[in-house]
Design a protein around this motif. Structure first.
Motif, mmCIF file in Angstrom:
data_model
loop_
_atom_site.group_PDB
_atom_site.id
_atom_site.type_symbol
_atom_site.label_atom_id
_atom_site.label_comp_id
_atom_site.label_asym_id
_atom_site.label_seq_id
_atom_site.Cartn_x
_atom_site.Cartn_y
_atom_site.Cartn_z
ATOM 1 N N PRO A 166 76.832 3.792 53.210
ATOM 2 C CA PRO A 166 76.193 3.922 54.225
ATOM 3 C C PRO A 166 77.077 5.026 56.028
ATOM 4 O O PRO A 166 76.541 5.732 56.415
ATOM 5 C CB PRO A 166 75.785 3.064 54.611
ATOM 6 N N ILE A 219 76.866 8.609 55.780
ATOM 7 C CA ILE A 219 76.089 8.924 56.236
ATOM 8 C C ILE A 219 75.355 9.026 57.276
ATOM 9 O O ILE A 219 74.877 10.187 58.215
ATOM 10 C CB ILE A 219 74.510 8.257 55.483
ATOM 11 N N GLU A 220 75.946 8.243 57.753
ATOM 12 C CA GLU A 220 76.129 8.087 59.198
ATOM 13 C C GLU A 220 77.310 8.690 60.227
ATOM 14 O O GLU A 220 76.857 9.628 61.147
ATOM 15 C CB GLU A 220 76.759 6.779 59.617
ATOM 16 N N GLN A 269 77.554 11.444 59.065
ATOM 17 C CA GLN A 269 76.379 12.974 58.489
ATOM 18 C C GLN A 269 76.037 13.326 59.432
ATOM 19 O O GLN A 269 76.219 14.812 60.044
ATOM 20 C CB GLN A 269 76.164 13.198 57.346
ATOM 21 N N PHE A 271 68.554 16.062 53.770
ATOM 22 C CA PHE A 271 68.774 15.249 53.549
ATOM 23 C C PHE A 271 68.961 13.690 55.047
ATOM 24 O O PHE A 271 68.733 12.818 54.821
ATOM 25 C CB PHE A 271 70.616 15.952 54.181
ATOM 26 N N ARG A 277 66.162 13.174 56.191
ATOM 27 C CA ARG A 277 64.444 12.671 56.020
ATOM 28 C C ARG A 277 64.792 11.507 54.878
ATOM 29 O O ARG A 277 63.917 10.858 54.832
ATOM 30 C CB ARG A 277 63.017 14.143 55.354
ATOM 31 N N LYS A 278 65.723 11.876 54.657
ATOM 32 C CA LYS A 278 66.041 11.193 52.429
ATOM 33 C C LYS A 278 66.627 10.463 53.523
ATOM 34 O O LYS A 278 66.331 8.581 52.804
ATOM 35 C CB LYS A 278 66.684 11.795 51.598
ATOM 36 N N HIS A 279 67.555 9.962 54.414
ATOM 37 C CA HIS A 279 68.268 8.920 54.537
ATOM 38 C C HIS A 279 67.424 7.710 55.910
ATOM 39 O O HIS A 279 68.120 6.913 56.217
ATOM 40 C CB HIS A 279 69.747 9.149 54.941
ATOM 41 N N PHE A 280 67.203 8.518 57.038
ATOM 42 C CA PHE A 280 66.256 8.169 58.102
ATOM 43 C C PHE A 280 65.205 7.708 58.285
ATOM 44 O O PHE A 280 63.928 8.843 57.217
ATOM 45 C CB PHE A 280 67.194 9.015 59.026
ATOM 46 N N SER A 294 65.985 2.987 60.983
ATOM 47 C CA SER A 294 66.414 3.364 59.572
ATOM 48 C C SER A 294 66.886 2.170 58.936
ATOM 49 O O SER A 294 67.249 1.382 59.166
ATOM 50 C CB SER A 294 66.992 5.357 59.491
#
Lengths: 605, 375
Positions: free
Chosen positions: B307, B310-311, B313, B328, B330-333, B375
């Motif tokens: 996680p 991802i943050e 990135q 990317f 929209r997938k994670h946030f 998110s």
């Protein structure tokens, strides 16, 4: 026969007049605790109590003392709360006593609240032992205070003890007076040859919750006997329990074979469900029930209402459980679920007063680790509607539209303020500002006046006590009782953030004060709401007419730009810190508002 | 073969500046000598370790401090060690930082001969009063001399550092500085808003009231002027704080935002091997002592959880003009939050990438926090 060697008593004193220190001295003199050099204050066992210098909850402790006559006496000291909000709790404690020590600070003299509690004690036929404390102080005026006490309770000069709890002076006199002057508990009836045959009546004057044992009421047995395995019931709920354990309250709970009429102690009814052992309730015997509960018990009536909401919606259930547990030993706390557009799910809670609200909130936060937001407190209004319906409104959101209202009534109190004469002018002014109606002034002595006012309760729940204290340099004291209702002109004032009405910030306020309130809240919010990605418009409105406005300009820069040679970790940590900061914010509409905003609105400048 | 950026830290300056929170100290020849020796030791240690061993260097960067104070022959040894240990091509971007007024301009020729191809000059301001307040040892003229010396030595790629938000600086005085900087024809410009860091003379001055804290609104006005001027001057704003002429984006700088590996040598230097970040001790003394006894000078290591990756990135991607991949994100946030931010003008979509518009870039942390909070 009822035991003749029992003395049930309490100490009536104003805050800081030395009640806890005297209690410690009594524990020491009766050998319950070792010698105390400095103050330890055993009876106030909550942090909060010690910090605020007040006793919130009534507790009790049993001491044994062998008197000069060779008899061993059982002395039950029942502690009483010392603040104006808790007069109901005082009434329960008094109901369990036959006598009271009236403790007055030798330099401060008799205060308003002391007077109120003395009257309550006299109504309950309690024997009063007057004592002047802190006679060792340079500023002590024992003769003057003695005269005040004599005027108050109509006693003789030689009946007033002079002591110093801190120095340990006169403690034996106090104990002797308790034994000699306070009568033993009254027998229930002479119809019964043995206590064992009497129908059981026990008064619950306090109740705590133990995680392992469940609800533990503190009781005074008024008649009959209470034993383990006995089947009992509570009058108010009619619920039945088999007694697990009874015992005495010393430094710890000490189990006993029984508690008989006149004795004070605890009972473990095996009641796991929170909220069933109501303070003020009467315990009866299932086999030998009396139809009526003990008298002297008043339903606690909340006077101040506010919405309490968990900051984190996930904590709602924890909050609900915490309230249920708190309710167990705070019979005066009332609550029911409510929903706010701004704050989500919470509870409308009824309190005895503003201090009670603050204490409940702090206890919920500290003891149950919750993070709560409180709305602005208000009283309950009686509304006569144009359709002839009568409504009681304790939430601004439920106030009908002005068109639908024929008349609004608000609760009125009789207030008495005791003050040195030099502050009379300022206090008059404060009371007038608060829509008070002056009635008369009496003098306890040349240095001490009692001012009587009629005032709307709504005007004293907000900040009155603090103002009174600060303008009189702490000398004035204050108490009140409810007298009834009076017609008034109240309006609902709404707060809008970027055009969106924030229901949690709405208040019911007197027409003449609406503008000032709106201006103050808008300005305060403008100071507290941090700049954010958008400009924030803060408005105060009465039925959609804007009466005050302020703006928080949009934030333009928030970025950690400099990167120290690939030190991404530092960036992330700073971001985490900011994230934590954001968590302390409430989203009201689309605006981030710090939780402190709610508390700040409650405080004057 | 791991491709990575190499950073070498030289923590000495002629004088510490009033705002500086970097690890650096006033140069002392004896300590500097010891430091140079162990710098080589650490470089050799790392050259033997995975994943650096036999790796290919994308860029090398001598930072500080004032690394141009290092003796030329030592730099030569360093560069030889580097090229012997790792794959280094003539095209590899090799930068050295220098501070005007350090009396090192005569070394630039030799730096260039050794293969260093990029000069980063700490100009900070072209206003002598501001330079004095900052505690810089140089004047405006010294900056011009340094740039000229760099050009004469053969450097085409010259970057200047500029500060804004300096106490007393206005939009106009910053514009004057900026114009003087542009007149020197740099290929690259790094600009930072001054921030008051703990344990600096500025922090103490703000605390005792002799210096007023930077006004973020003034900094925002200066930034607004800055981006207009830079656009007109033909620079690409390729990262929040960096501007370049076409073809002169700093490869080294981008490494940090792209989450590609980098190796840091020297005190307080940070490294990232693709999974974990680790960094050396801040203390020059400890650094020297550890390496002398062949111990590693590590201060700490941090593993980046998925996680957290991802943050990273998210907030590193949005710092650059390359932006953040839409799929990317929209997938994670939260899609709703992203949509709201687009509608409110805090995000743009270009070529399937989310970008923070240049005008809103100073609110990057707010944008990131907004995305993370939902998110």
């Amino acid at each position: 026969m009822i035991k003749k060697n029992i003395r049930n008593f309490c100490i009536i004193a104003h805050i800081d007049h030395g009640k806890s220190t005297l209690a410690d001295r009594l524990l020491e003199a009766t050998g319950l605790i070792a010698s105390i050099g400095e103050r330890t204050q055993f009876l106030d066992d909550m942090d909060l109590e010690r910090e605020r210098g007040i006793t919130i909850k009534a507790h009790a402790i049993t001491m044994n003392h062998k008197a000069a006559d060779g008899i061993e006496y059982v002395l039950n000291l029942i502690d009483t709360p010392g603040h104006v909000d808790f007069s109901y709790e005082v009434s329960r404690s008094l109901a369990a006593c036959e006598g009271a020590i009236l403790l007055v600070d030798a330099s401060q003299g008799v205060e308003a609240q002391t007077i109120a509690n003395v009257y309550l004690a006299l109504e309950n036929d309690l024997t009063i032992i007057p004592a002047i404390n802190k006679i060792d102080l340079v500023s002590a005026q024992p003769d003057l205070v003695q005269q005040q006490i004599m005027d108050l309770i109509g006693c003789e000069a030689d009946e007033v003890l002079r002591i110093s709890a801190r120095q340990g002076i006169g403690i034996d006199q106090v104990i002797n007076a308790v034994i000699d002057l306070i009568p033993p508990p009254k027998p229930y009836s002479d119809k019964f040859s043995s206590i064992e045959d009497e129908p059981l009546q026990a008064l619950i004057f306090d109740s705590i919750f133990d995680n392992y044992r469940g609800a533990i009421p503190y009781i005074k047995v008024v008649s009959g006997v209470l034993k383990p395995d006995q089947m009992i019931f509570f009058h108010s709920t009619r619920k039945k329990y088999q007694v697990d354990e009874v015992g005495l309250l010393r430094l710890k709970r000490e189990p006993q074979k029984q508690l008989a009429a006149g004795e004070v102690g605890y009972i473990i009814p095996g009641c796991k469900e929170v909220g069933e052992t109501r303070v003020g309730d009467t315990i009866g015997d299932v086999e030998n029930p009396l139809p009526k509960p003990l008298s002297g018990y008043r339903e606690p009536k909340p006077m101040v209402y506010a919405g309490l909401y968990p900051t984190d919606a996930d904590e709602y259930e924890d909050f609900q459980n915490a309230l249920a547990k708190l309710k167990l030993n705070d019979a005066s706390l009332q609550y029911e679920p409510e929903t706010s557009g701004a704050l989500g799910f919470g509870f409308r809670c009824g309190f005895l007063g503003l201090l009670h609200l603050e204490i409940v909130q702090e206890r919920l936060e500290r003891e149950y680790n919750l993070d709560l937001v409180s709305t602005v407190p208000n009283v309950k209004y009686r509304i006569a509607c144009t359709d002839d319906q009568i409504l009681y409104v304790d939430n601004p959101v439920h106030l009908p539209s002005p068109m639908a209202i024929k008349e609004v009534e608000e609760p009125i109190v009789k207030a008495q303020i005791v003050t040195p004469p030099e502050f009379i002018g300022a206090i008059m002014q404060l009371s007038m500002e608060r829509r008070g109606i002056y009635e008369n002034t009496e003098y306890l002595d040349p240095q001490r006046a009692v001012l009587h006012f009629k005032m709307p309760l709504a005007e004293i729940i907000y900040d009155f006590y603090d103002r009174l204290k600060s303008m009189s340099r702490g000398y004035a004291s204050f108490d009140y009782e409810h007298t009834g209702w009076a017609v008034t002109k109240m309006v609902r004032l709404d707060i809008l953030l970027n055009g969106e009405l924030i229901d949690a910030l709405s208040v019911i306020v007197h027409e003449d004060k609406a503008y000032a309130w709106g201006r103050r809240v808008v300005d305060k919010l403008a100071q507290i709401i941090p700049r954010q990605m958008f400009e924030v418009a803060i408005q105060a409105a009465i039925s959609s007419r804007i009466i005050a406005r302020a703006t928080v300009r949009a934030l333009r820069k928030n970025v950690l730009a400099k990167c120290y040679g690939g030190d991404i970790t530092r960036k992330r940590k700073l971001l985490e810190k900011q994230k934590e900061g954001k968590k302390r914010m409430k989203m009201l509409g689309h605006v981030e508002v710090p939780q402190e905003a709610f508390m700040a609105i409650l405080k004057s400048d | 073969m791991t491709k990575f950026a190499l950073y070498i830290h030289y923590p000495f300056c002629i004088k510490r500046c009033n705002y500086c929170a970097f690890v650096s100290s006033v140069i002392d020849d004896k300590i500097a000598n010891s430091y140079q020796k162990v710098l080589l030791t650490e470089l050799k240690q790392k050259a033997d370790e995975q994943p650096w061993r036999d790796g290919k260097i994308r860029s090398a960067y001598f930072g500080g401090g004032t690394p141009s104070l290092m003796p030329v022959d030592f730099i030569e040894i360093l560069l030889n060690t580097i090229s012997n240990s790792f794959c280094l091509t003539p095209e590899t971007e090799i930068t050295i930082e220098t501070n005007p007024g350090s009396d090192v301009n005569d070394r630039f020729k030799e730096f260039f001969k050794l293969g260093i191809n990029r000069l980063s000059i700490g100009a900070q301001s072209f206003n002598d009063d501001e330079l004095k307040l900052l505690g810089r040892i140089h004047s405006t003229d010294d900056i011009c001399d340094a740039v000229q010396a760099g050009r004469e030595a053969g450097f085409e790629n010259i970057s200047l550092d500029l500060l804004y938000g300096i106490p007393g600086q206005t939009v106009n005085s910053f514009q004057t500085s900026l114009q003087k900087a542009l007149d020197l024809n740099p290929t690259h410009l790094s600009t930072y808003a001054l921030s008051i860091e703990d344990n600096t003379p500025f922090a103490r001055m703000v605390k005792n009231g002799s210096l007023s804290a930077p006004d973020p609104d003034l900094a925002a006005d200066q930034y607004s002027m800055l981006i207009d001027v830079m656009k007109n001057a033909g620079f690409n704003h390729y990262e929040l704080t960096n501007y370049s002429k076409s073809g002169f984006e700093s490869t080294h700088n981008k490494t940090y935002w792209q989450r590609t590996p980098y190796l840091g040598i020297g005190t307080a230097a940070h490294s990232f091997d693709g999974q974990k970040r680790f960094w050396n001790t801040n203390s020059i003394e400890t650094y020297i002592r550890n390496l002398k006894s062949d111990k590693i000078p590590l201060n700490n290591t941090e593993f980046i959880s998925p996680p957290e990756q991802i943050e990273e990135q998210l907030y590193l991607g949005l710092r650059t003009s390359a932006g953040l991949d839409v799929d990317f994100a929209r997938k994670h946030f939260s899609k709703n939050t992203l949509r709201e931010l687009v509608l409110d003008g805090f995000l743009n979509i270009q070529h399937r990438k989310y970008l923070v518009p240049e005008k809103k870039w100073l609110l990057l942390d707010e944008v990131v926090l907004k995305i993370l909070s939902t998110s």
